[in-house]
Design an enzyme around this catalytic site. Structure first.
Site, PDB file in Angstrom:
ATOM      1  NE  ARG A 150       1.593  68.652  26.719  1.00  9.95           N
ATOM      2  CZ  ARG A 150       2.224  67.594  27.234  1.00  9.95           C
ATOM      3  NH1 ARG A 150       1.532  66.574  27.696  1.00  9.95           N
ATOM      4  NH2 ARG A 150       3.533  67.547  27.280  1.00  9.95           N
ATOM      5  CD  GLU A 177      -8.106  57.164  18.883  1.00 10.39           C
ATOM      6  OE1 GLU A 177      -8.504  56.255  18.100  1.00 10.39           O
ATOM      7  OE2 GLU A 177      -7.158  57.005  19.661  1.00 10.39           O
ATOM      8  CG  HIS A 235       1.128  65.655  21.637  1.00  7.41           C
ATOM      9  ND1 HIS A 235       0.663  66.121  22.844  1.00  7.41           N
ATOM     10  CD2 HIS A 235       2.145  64.817  21.933  1.00  7.41           C
ATOM     11  CE1 HIS A 235       1.378  65.579  23.808  1.00  7.41           C
ATOM     12  NE2 HIS A 235       2.286  64.783  23.292  1.00  7.41           N
TER      13      HIS A 235
HETATM   14  C1  LIG Z   1      -5.185  55.920  16.934  1.00  8.82           C
HETATM   15  C2  LIG Z   1      -4.248  56.111  18.063  1.00  8.82           C
HETATM   16  N1  LIG Z   1      -4.717  56.519  19.252  1.00  8.82           N
HETATM   17  C3  LIG Z   1      -3.877  56.730  20.285  1.00  8.82           C
HETATM   18  C4  LIG Z   1      -2.535  56.537  20.139  1.00  8.82           C
HETATM   19  C5  LIG Z   1      -1.587  56.837  21.276  1.00  8.82           C
HETATM   20  N2  LIG Z   1      -1.040  55.561  21.819  1.00  8.82           N
HETATM   21  C6  LIG Z   1       0.167  55.106  21.444  1.00  8.82           C
HETATM   22  S1  LIG Z   1       0.550  53.632  22.145  1.00  8.82           S
HETATM   23  C7  LIG Z   1      -0.919  53.604  22.993  1.00  8.82           C
HETATM   24  C8  LIG Z   1      -1.232  52.443  23.907  1.00  8.82           C
HETATM   25  C9  LIG Z   1      -1.195  51.138  23.196  1.00  8.82           C
HETATM   26  O1  LIG Z   1      -1.496  50.080  24.061  1.00  8.82           O
HETATM   27  P1  LIG Z   1      -1.047  48.608  23.664  1.00  8.82           P
HETATM   28  O2  LIG Z   1      -1.585  48.276  22.328  1.00  8.82           O
HETATM   29  O3  LIG Z   1      -1.430  47.706  24.781  1.00  8.82           O
HETATM   30  O4  LIG Z   1       0.531  48.715  23.544  1.00  8.82           O
HETATM   31  P2  LIG Z   1       1.578  48.671  24.796  1.00  8.82           P
HETATM   32  O5  LIG Z   1       1.248  49.825  25.680  1.00  8.82           O
HETATM   33  O6  LIG Z   1       1.376  47.374  25.466  1.00  8.82           O
HETATM   34  O7  LIG Z   1       2.917  48.820  24.156  1.00  8.82           O
HETATM   35  C10 LIG Z   1      -1.682  54.752  22.700  1.00  8.82           C
HETATM   36  C11 LIG Z   1      -2.988  55.057  23.272  1.00  8.82           C
HETATM   37  C12 LIG Z   1      -2.074  56.116  18.867  1.00  8.82           C
HETATM   38  N3  LIG Z   1      -0.767  55.933  18.622  1.00  8.82           N
HETATM   39  N4  LIG Z   1      -2.945  55.891  17.865  1.00  8.82           N
END
Ligand SMILES: Cc1ncc(C[n+]2csc(CCOP(=O)(O)OP(=O)(O)O)c2C)c(N)n1
Ligand SMILES: [Mg+2]
Lengths: 318, 324
Positions: free
Chosen positions: B17, B65, B116
């Site tokens: 990456r 997405e 990933h």
């Molecule tokens: C569909 C999807 N896109 C991206 C991710 C990667 N991802 C995991 S947690 C996260 C951020 C989530 O933000 P929030 O809901 O505010 O949770 P916090 O960071 O506060 O725990 C992302 C982008 C994922 N798990 N699922």
């Protein structure tokens, strides 16, 4: 108990039997233990998320030790409430709550994310007893909970349905498809909880793709909106009670929280979203939480002899 | 013309990456049409280099997405060259319909960086271990797809994707992986490379399995078996001519991929070989099961994605070739 032969009154009282309804004072003590569990299991695994689990710790404790009607010894108990974390990445708090409530031994927490354990990085219903539906891809959980709430309505079942979401997760479109559905169907057995910690992976939610005004959005989708301080357990209990009492609309609790809450150097810092504390950091965190890695990991490995055993509603169980 | 690639004596490891992230900066310097989009995963996708260098052409979409895929399509429709980046699991499965209708059916010039990929994602577990991208992307008309084997190949694949007119998917992994190619190793989109010669059988691999294939070749050589190793970085369009030649010249094929066995590299190669010149084939892949949490190395062992698994498959293929 056979749900088919039960009267409504019977079902309702059986349903309530699985609730602990702990007072706020007792919840505060348990929430401290949950935080110790989270830091300890993350330090052991050296992998996983710190920030979100710590922001969910207080309302999560209220959900598991006050609000929910469940039987951890019998996760498929037909009368149970349904709980689901749409934010699958907060497994450290989910598994700590589950173990402390009695779903599986505390010692299992020491095998978080391990090849030879049953606690996957993201919740897996194929691996962990008590997880109902797997999650980890954001934005999908509220739809599942709409389905569960519809099933309860079709069966005339008193089950309540709780769905924990993230604030960054509110950016996913599917959340709003589900919100529109639940509002339209007046699913008042459904309660959403948003961990409103204002942070996500890349920074502040409002800088990345702002979700404000969030309460107005949910109201516009015909939901009853309740805002509270997600770390104030009296306020959280009042919010759950208000949601429970509300008829004719689903309720969403916007729980205002702080990412990484309880550990000074993690608090309100998005960089702690997805990383575990290194061992010296964990020691500092655990010292702030009134224990040490040696002491707390020993408690977990001992399987939790000092755990508050909850009576099982069926008279079986831990 | 092909480069001979030897098993490196001293293994240097780098993230694929990072090759993507560095190439985006080079592209951004050369072409103002390059725009990068990300779904709340700047560090993970290494789009941070581009974000720092070209903030005005960097779009943080947030966790959305499907929306991101549509936005990239709109940018492409107006002549931009958008590269979107997220985890492969979400780039393919979450936005599958958007990819199918809005991007592929419209043949829009959208480039997708899927991070990933594979079981080696490790402790995050099954939800984050993308292992279906080849099957999904390969089945969409108009799409091209590259699964590079190391840092340099990812770098070159990213440059090539920008030059190609039409949608391209590039898959990369999470971990540091051995660098087996060099900056000047030839790379042509749509062409496989023979990395090592041999006449007894051919090992066709992509991604990190190319390194495992080179290791397997060394083991086989010790017992007098000469395996040809093909780096089939482009899964679509497939280098059918090369595969036909390998089938004819070596008479047995083993495929190796860090991906589901159904519809992946093995499936693609089998489809081509069966049409052109059927020979015994064996498959090293994830055998139709979800991943799980664990350390990357532990999982590569447990899921049978090692050089020794390729050796066993090669012996089976040779046995069948002898009997045929
Ligand atoms: C569909 C999807 N896109 C991206 C991710 C990667 N991802 C995991 S947690 C996260 C951020 C989530 O933000 P929030 O809901 O505010 O949770 P916090 O960071 O506060 O725990 C992302 C982008 C994922 N798990 N699922
Ligand atoms: Mg958040």
């Amino acid at each position: 108990m056979d749900p088919d032969t039960m009267t409504d009154a019977g079902a309702d009282s059986a349903h309530r039997a699985g609730r602990l309804a702990w007072p706020a004072e007792r919840l505060r003590a348990k929430a401290l233990e949950i935080r110790r569990d989270i830091v300890t299991l993350l330090a052991k695994a050296q992998s996983g998320h710190s920030g979100g689990p710590l922001s969910c710790a207080d309302f999560g404790t209220a959900l598991f030790f006050h609000e929910l009607s469940v039987d951890p010894a019998n996760p498929a108990w037909p009368e149970r409430d349904f709980w689901h974390f749409s934010i699958g990445h907060v497994t450290p708090v989910i598994y700590s709550l589950m173990a402390e409530r009695g779903y599986f031994p505390l010692r299992d927490l020491m095998k978080f994310r391990a090849f030879d354990g049953h606690l996957q990085g993201h919740p897996s219903c194929q691996d962990t007893p008590g997880i109902e539906v797997s999650s980890g891809s954001l934005g999908q959980g509220l739809s599942v909970c709409c389905g569960v709430a519809m099933a309860a309505r079709l069966d005339d079942h008193p089950r309540r349905v709780y769905c924990v979401m993230g604030d960054g997760e509110q950016q996913e479109g599917q959340i709003w498809e589900a919100a529109m559905f639940a509002g339209h169907r007046r699913l008042d057995n459904l309660c959403g909880i948003v961990d409103y910690n204002r942070k996500q992976i890349d920074g502040d939610v409002e800088d990345i793709c702002g979700i404000r005004p969030l309460a107005d959005k949910w109201r516009a989708f015909r939901w009853n909106v309740i805002e509270c301080d997600g770390h104030d357990l009296d306020a959280v209990l009042a919010a759950f009670a208000a949601a429970r009492a509300h008829r004719g609309q689903p309720s969403v609790i916007l729980a205002h929280t702080v990412m990484g809450r309880g550990v000074s150097f993690m608090a309100d810092d998005y960089r702690w979203h997805g990383k575990p504390p290194k061992m010296p950091e964990a020691e500092q965190a655990l010292a702030e939480l009134g224990t040490s890695y040696a002491a707390w990991s020993a408690r977990l490995l001992a399987g939790g002899a000092d755990r508050d055993a909850a009576p099982s509603p069926d008279g079986v169980g831990p | 013309m092909s480069a001979a690639i030897a098993l490196p004596a001293k293994v240097e490891k780098k993230k694929t990456r990072e090759g993507f992230g560095r190439a985006l900066v080079a592209l951004g310097e050369a072409d103002p049409r390059i725009v990068v989009l990300v779904g709340d995963l700047v560090e993970s996708t290494m789009t941070s280099f581009f974000a720092e260098r070209f903030p005005e052409r960097f779009i943080e979409v947030g966790i959305a997405e499907q929306n991101m895929t549509g936005i990239a399509a709109g940018l492409a429709a107006m002549g931009k060259i958008p590269f979107l980046a997220t985890y492969g699991a979400f780039a393919t499965c979450r936005a599958a319909d958007q990819l199918r209708v809005t991007v592929a059916y419209s043949d829009l010039n959208v480039k997708i960086g899927g991070a990933h990929g594979g079981i080696s994602v490790g402790p995050d577990g099954a939800t984050h271990q993308a292992m279906e991208e080849i099957s999904i992307i390969r089945s969409l008309p108009n799409m091209s797809m590259v699964v590079p084997c190391d840092y340099w190949e990812t770098y070159k694949a990213t440059l090539a994707a920008a030059r190609h007119q039409g949608p391209v998917y590039i898959r990369f992994g999470r971990e540091d992986v051995p660098v087996v190619t060099a900056e000047d190793t030839p790379f042509t989109l749509g062409r496989g490379e023979v990395f090592a010669g041999g006449e007894d059988l051919t090992i066709v691999a992509c991604g990190v399995m190319v390194y495992e294939a080179l290791r397997a070749r060394a083991t086989l050589l010790a017992s007098g078996i000469a395996a040809r190793v093909v780096d089939l970085h482009t899964l679509k369009p497939l280098d059918v001519a090369l595969l036909e030649r390998c089938a004819r010249e070596t008479g047995a094929i083993v495929t190796a991929e860090e991906h589901q066995v159904n519809g992946g590299l093995g499936g693609a190669v089998a489809e081509a070989v069966v049409r052109a010149h059927p020979v015994p084939m064996e498959f090293v892949a994830v055998m139709d099961r979800f991943g799980q949490s664990g350390k990357p190395d532990e999982l590569m062992d447990a899921f049978g994605l090692r050089a020794r698994d390729i050796v066993v498959a090669a012996e089976r293929a040779l046995e069948r070739k002898r009997k045929a």
